[in-house]
Design an enzyme around this catalytic site. Sequence first.
Site, PDB file in Angstrom:
ATOM      1  N   HIS A 198       0.863  -1.176   0.000  1.00 47.23           N
ATOM      2  CA  HIS A 198       0.000   0.000   0.000  1.00 47.23           C
ATOM      3  C   HIS A 198       0.908   1.237   0.000  1.00 47.23           C
ATOM      4  CE1 HIS A 198      -3.868  -2.088   1.641  1.00 47.23           C
ATOM      5  NE2 HIS A 198      -3.816  -2.100   0.319  1.00 47.23           N
ATOM      6  N   ASP A 214       1.128   4.126   1.339  1.00 38.67           N
ATOM      7  CA  ASP A 214       1.645   4.838   2.509  1.00 38.67           C
ATOM      8  C   ASP A 214       2.784   4.076   3.188  1.00 38.67           C
ATOM      9  OD1 ASP A 214      -0.409   2.990   3.121  1.00 38.67           O
ATOM     10  OD2 ASP A 214      -0.785   3.913   5.064  1.00 38.67           O
ATOM     11  N   HIS A 215       3.141   2.915   2.648  1.00 39.59           N
ATOM     12  CA  HIS A 215       4.255   2.146   3.216  1.00 39.59           C
ATOM     13  C   HIS A 215       5.428   1.997   2.254  1.00 39.59           C
ATOM     14  CE1 HIS A 215       2.165   0.768   6.933  1.00 39.59           C
ATOM     15  NE2 HIS A 215       1.145   1.200   6.210  1.00 39.59           N
ATOM     16  N   HIS A 232      -3.938  -8.417   6.698  1.00 40.32           N
ATOM     17  CA  HIS A 232      -4.412  -7.127   6.217  1.00 40.32           C
ATOM     18  C   HIS A 232      -5.247  -7.354   4.952  1.00 40.32           C
ATOM     19  CE1 HIS A 232      -4.549  -2.855   6.072  1.00 40.32           C
ATOM     20  NE2 HIS A 232      -3.690  -2.687   5.095  1.00 40.32           N
ATOM     21  N   HIS A 236       0.271   4.397  13.458  1.00 45.30           N
ATOM     22  CA  HIS A 236      -0.616   4.265  12.296  1.00 45.30           C
ATOM     23  C   HIS A 236      -2.034   4.713  12.619  1.00 45.30           C
ATOM     24  CE1 HIS A 236      -2.414   2.353   8.655  1.00 45.30           C
ATOM     25  NE2 HIS A 236      -1.223   2.563   8.159  1.00 45.30           N
TER      26      HIS A 236
END
Lengths: 305, 305
Positions: free
Chosen positions: A64, A66-67, A142, A271
Amino acid sequence: MSTFLTILGYNSAIPTVNSSPTAQFLEMEERHFLIDCGEGTQVQLRKAKARFSKINHIFISHLHGDHFFGLPGLISSFRLLGRETPIHIYGPKGIKEMLETIFRISQTHRGFEIIYHELESKVSVKIYEDNRLEVFTIPLDHRIYCNGYLFREKPKDRHLNMAEIAKYPEIEICDYHNLKLGKDFTLSDGYILKNEKLTLEPSKSVSYAFCSDTRYLESIVPVIDGVDVLYHESTFLHDLKEMADYTGHTTALEAARIARKANVGKLILGHFSNRYGDLKVFTDEARTVFSESYLPKALEPIKIG
Amino acid sequence: MSTFLTILGYNSAIPTVNSSPTAQFLEMEERHFLIDCGEGTQVQLRKAKARFSKINHIFISHLHGDHFFGLPGLISSFRLLGRETPIHIYGPKGIKEMLETIFRISQTHRGFEIIYHELESKVSVKIYEDNRLEVFTIPLDHRIYCNGYLFREKPKDRHLNMAEIAKYPEIEICDYHNLKLGKDFTLSDGYILKNEKLTLEPSKSVSYAFCSDTRYLESIVPVIDGVDVLYHESTFLHDLKEMADYTGHTTALEAARIARKANVGKLILGHFSNRYGDLKVFTDEARTVFSESYLPKALEPIKIG
């Protein structure tokens, strides 16, 4: 060598003026590891005055944005700074295709090799080992294939108890190595000196577990058992448990439950959803279950162990 | 409506703590355009308090990382912020494959459409037009296919000279439209009132040219002739002319020559190599040729025209 963790960013999803997406810089046994790499990570590394040219291993939890959206830029900057040392990238299958597509089309030429370690295992596996430490995956739950990472120093040599050793002239310097490894010493008259008499306990081997985006998942407990520090996401408070499950995240209460079950030394939460203002609500909730729960502080190195 | 340009970042290659790679936000005739999108652009947009949800058109000059590595994150954030409006992306061929590969592997689902306009032309072409303005490419000469972009308001309607019009009761409100368009008015007795008698000059149509990475290139002069503001890269000073040619860049002196030949109103320099400390050396050099040369100021909107 001390172990230091510098949290570079810990917010979820959208970068803002005052907070950055997930990225951490871990210095352990003179190794320099980067864990996740959200957009802006290279600037955060500069702000932290981290010696980021020393990073030879990058661990990406999942794909993803944002990582990992900061990774292409970091690799490009390595090239512009004249890097020649190969770099190892660990991440979910697909990371190679994505990065190589970007580098091909942007004509990013590299003067160094990228060694990809694409991960697919659904059980914890050792992915890195040297003479001082090991790294294992922590399979998570996830919306997309995702791993946390466990960094663990190997057991260290015992310390010599020089006051005791001095009493036995038969013990020579060349024997010290075996003593450090825990072996007994046999005197010329056949008497066995127990190792515990000649040595002291080794320094503690420290360990750090990074648990990125995941639903509450008890199967990680044996993997992270007894770590000194656990970073565990807690995107929501427990009143939004349903939302957490739906989006594949954990609540602060659940993160604390994991920390307690795994007997970790300290829990750092992170997070957080952008919907929360004062983050103290997260530690307030977590401490009802696990008192050693803390908020992250960006760019401040913390000593582990 | 006034035209405002906000330079979000203007450094070359490597983002640093105090400066960002290329990105600009242009507000013209109530349209909101993003030009290039280096890593960290979405945070710069926030710092500039730009209404970035209004951006419907993004223009990428070329596919080197310092000009577009912020784009995947910006698109992701649009999604997270609930965007539904389609977005148009203009850029070199390959931009679609790169972005779609990233979105596929990162499972970035979009609630809005991306309309790609992949560019390959080596001559200037019109790529956008509405009732108020037009956008043209400015083909450049870099190491990789690269375009600048010219943003130009269309000629505006003439202003009514109400003091004169009042003298002729025959002229009714429904005639105003033709007068604004420049047409003469014929009185019932056959006498022709020249339009210039009844109207005043229209407001000036403003124009802005963004010239991204390029070698010195005189062929752009007719394309950008007379623009109000020209942004032109000047990565080096002229004593490094050879380096500029080799790397596909321009010197400050050369950028000023282009500005003078094209009779532009004002030149803004940018994309400076990190080797320079005090940037005043760039305007010192440029002003020997073109006095209206300026340094960019990040995040400060400047009025054009």
